[in-house]
Scaffold this active site. Structure first.
Site, mmCIF file in Angstrom:
data_model
loop_
_atom_site.group_PDB
_atom_site.id
_atom_site.type_symbol
_atom_site.label_atom_id
_atom_site.label_comp_id
_atom_site.label_asym_id
_atom_site.label_seq_id
_atom_site.Cartn_x
_atom_site.Cartn_y
_atom_site.Cartn_z
ATOM 1 N N TYR A 124 1.200 -13.517 2.370
ATOM 2 C CA TYR A 124 0.915 -12.297 3.543
ATOM 3 C C TYR A 124 1.422 -13.645 4.837
ATOM 4 O O TYR A 124 2.390 -13.129 5.861
ATOM 5 C CB TYR A 124 -0.772 -12.140 4.163
ATOM 6 C CG TYR A 124 -1.056 -11.084 3.260
ATOM 7 C CD1 TYR A 124 0.070 -10.084 2.336
ATOM 8 C CD2 TYR A 124 -1.777 -11.057 2.363
ATOM 9 C CE1 TYR A 124 -0.440 -9.010 1.497
ATOM 10 C CE2 TYR A 124 -2.705 -10.169 1.646
ATOM 11 C CZ TYR A 124 -1.547 -8.911 1.321
ATOM 12 O OH TYR A 124 -2.204 -8.192 1.070
ATOM 13 N N LYS A 171 -4.654 2.090 11.667
ATOM 14 C CA LYS A 171 -5.761 2.065 11.942
ATOM 15 C C LYS A 171 -7.187 2.096 10.919
ATOM 16 O O LYS A 171 -6.072 2.006 9.892
ATOM 17 C CB LYS A 171 -6.187 3.547 12.617
ATOM 18 C CG LYS A 171 -5.725 4.284 11.732
ATOM 19 C CD LYS A 171 -6.885 5.307 10.867
ATOM 20 C CE LYS A 171 -6.329 6.012 9.417
ATOM 21 N NZ LYS A 171 -7.144 6.318 8.799
ATOM 22 N N ILE A 180 0.399 4.081 2.210
ATOM 23 C CA ILE A 180 0.746 4.409 3.323
ATOM 24 C C ILE A 180 1.895 3.501 4.399
ATOM 25 O O ILE A 180 2.759 4.094 4.302
ATOM 26 C CB ILE A 180 -0.177 4.003 4.375
ATOM 27 C CG1 ILE A 180 -0.370 5.050 5.323
ATOM 28 C CG2 ILE A 180 -1.052 3.053 4.250
ATOM 29 C CD1 ILE A 180 -0.279 6.470 5.033
ATOM 30 N N ALA A 181 2.476 2.072 2.771
ATOM 31 C CA ALA A 181 3.427 1.753 4.353
ATOM 32 C C ALA A 181 4.522 2.319 3.520
ATOM 33 O O ALA A 181 5.956 2.093 4.923
ATOM 34 C CB ALA A 181 3.941 1.109 3.064
ATOM 35 N N ARG A 227 -11.211 2.286 -0.423
ATOM 36 C CA ARG A 227 -11.588 3.359 1.526
ATOM 37 C C ARG A 227 -13.449 3.565 0.833
ATOM 38 O O ARG A 227 -14.234 3.377 1.754
ATOM 39 C CB ARG A 227 -11.253 4.758 0.914
ATOM 40 C CG ARG A 227 -9.849 4.315 1.710
ATOM 41 C CD ARG A 227 -9.029 5.955 2.100
ATOM 42 N NE ARG A 227 -8.852 6.396 0.647
ATOM 43 C CZ ARG A 227 -7.330 7.296 0.102
ATOM 44 N NH1 ARG A 227 -7.189 7.702 1.447
ATOM 45 N NH2 ARG A 227 -7.202 7.692 -1.145
ATOM 46 N N ALA A 255 0.804 -0.842 0.312
ATOM 47 C CA ALA A 255 0.389 0.239 -0.467
ATOM 48 C C ALA A 255 0.620 1.258 0.097
ATOM 49 O O ALA A 255 1.641 1.106 0.533
ATOM 50 C CB ALA A 255 -1.102 -0.047 1.424
#
Length: 338
Positions: free
Chosen positions: A57, A96, A14-15, A164, A12
């Site tokens: 994963y 989160k 954000i990582a 999202r 992602a």
């Protein structure tokens, strides 16, 4: 301090900001990554210096060289893979929200308790000097008694196919943005007589996305009488991440409490005039990784622990119900045992 050996679930965006950049700054190792698209994982690894690309994963959470798991997957995959990592014996730093709903969050907490391992929810903002300063202004008495809190989380709309906006993936404005608003209120409990309770909430649906909130506003009340307003909008005309704390003597507003690396100003206004404090633009994600490392290596207190996460998820669920929505669905269980 001995570097952490971090495994990353997914590639992602954000990582890069939330774990890869802080790890590079603080000297920790990114030892493994896996993603649904191996090419994306390989590209992320090349750009950020991840040592190995694994097939899935499960391979990350069970890899003996992985000491800590970082989980930036879509919301519906937070709970299942947090549990899988804990059962594999790995502490977790999770983005989160902690899980899809409060019931699932409690199951994650139970898994952490059973494994006797920490899990930290990624409310990175609380570790930055901007938020610490808001709390200091209350603790010192400069603001007087807490009277009101106003937290706005507004941003222009992501693309229509963004996860999202997916109900199945536990998306929505409250899950992505509003969780910060609610958590910021909860962090003021020491100066408000305790945690806030929900008074009322309203929200609007995203057109073409059944059950998904485009915006949600919540009114809160603290035991000592202070009021709270938590507003989030994921299709706004502007980006605004502000936290305003109003006391009986003065007030303080953080211009961007979630991303102080963009704007680190706190403005204090009172009887003696106004002043602007600049608290530093070092990334809050870096402070967060340092805090988690201090807990793992030295036993320092953990702010955003599983108990805190469950209480936040309870408030999220309550807001959804009050606004006419159902809480988000739980994720499908996963088996990483092989």
């Amino acid at each position: 301090m001995r570097p952490l050996r971090i495994g990353i679930l997914g590639a992602a965006r954000i990582a890069g900001t939330a774990i890869a950049d802080p790890a590079a700054e603080t000297g920790h190792r990114l030892v493994a990554i896996a993603a649904r698209d191996r090419a994306r994982a390989r590209d992320f690894a090349e750009r950020h210096g991840v040592e190995r690309v694994l097939d899935g994963y499960a391979e990350v959470v069970t890899d003996p060289d992985v000491e800590v798991v970082y989980n930036p997957l879509p919301n519906a995959l937070h709970g299942p893979w947090n549990i899988a990592a804990l059962r594999a014996g790995k502490p977790v730093l999770t983005e989160k929200p902690f899980a899809g709903n409060a019931e699932e969050a409690a199951e994650v907490r139970a898994a952490a308790a059973e494994a006797r391992l920490p899990i930290m929810e990624g409310f990175h903002y609380v570790h930055h000097p901007v938020t610490r300063r808001l709390h200091e202004l209350l603790a010192s008495g400069e603001l007087g008694e807490l009277r009101a809190v106003e937290v706005d989380m507004m941003m222009p709309a992501p693309a229509d196919d963004d996860p999202r906006w997916s109900h199945r993936l536990a998306g929505g404005a409250l899950m992505d943005l509003g969780c910060y608003s609610l958590h910021a209120h909860r962090m003021l409990a020491p100066w408000a007589g305790g945690a806030p309770r929900l008074v009322a909430a309203s929200g609007g649906k995203r057109q073409g996305k059944p059950g998904v909130d485009e915006w949600l506003y919540a009114d809160l009340e603290f035991p000592a009488g202070a009021t709270g307003r938590a507003r989030c909008h994921m299709a706004a005309t502007e980006r605004r991440f502000t936290c305003r704390v109003i006391g009986s003597k003065a007030e303080a507003i953080a211009a961007d409490f979630v991303r102080p690396d963009i704007d680190d100003r706190v403005t204090v206004s009172g009887r003696n005039g106004n002043r602007v404090e600049e608290l530093g633009r070092r990334a809050s994600y870096t402070y967060q990784l340092e805090a988690f490392t201090a807990h793992l290596r030295d036993g320092a207190p953990l702010l955003n622990d599983a108990d805190d996460a469950v209480e936040t998820m309870k408030l999220i669920d309550a807001c959804y119900r009050a606004a006419g929505f159902e809480p988000r669905p739980r994720g499908e269980p996963v088996d990483a045992s092989g």
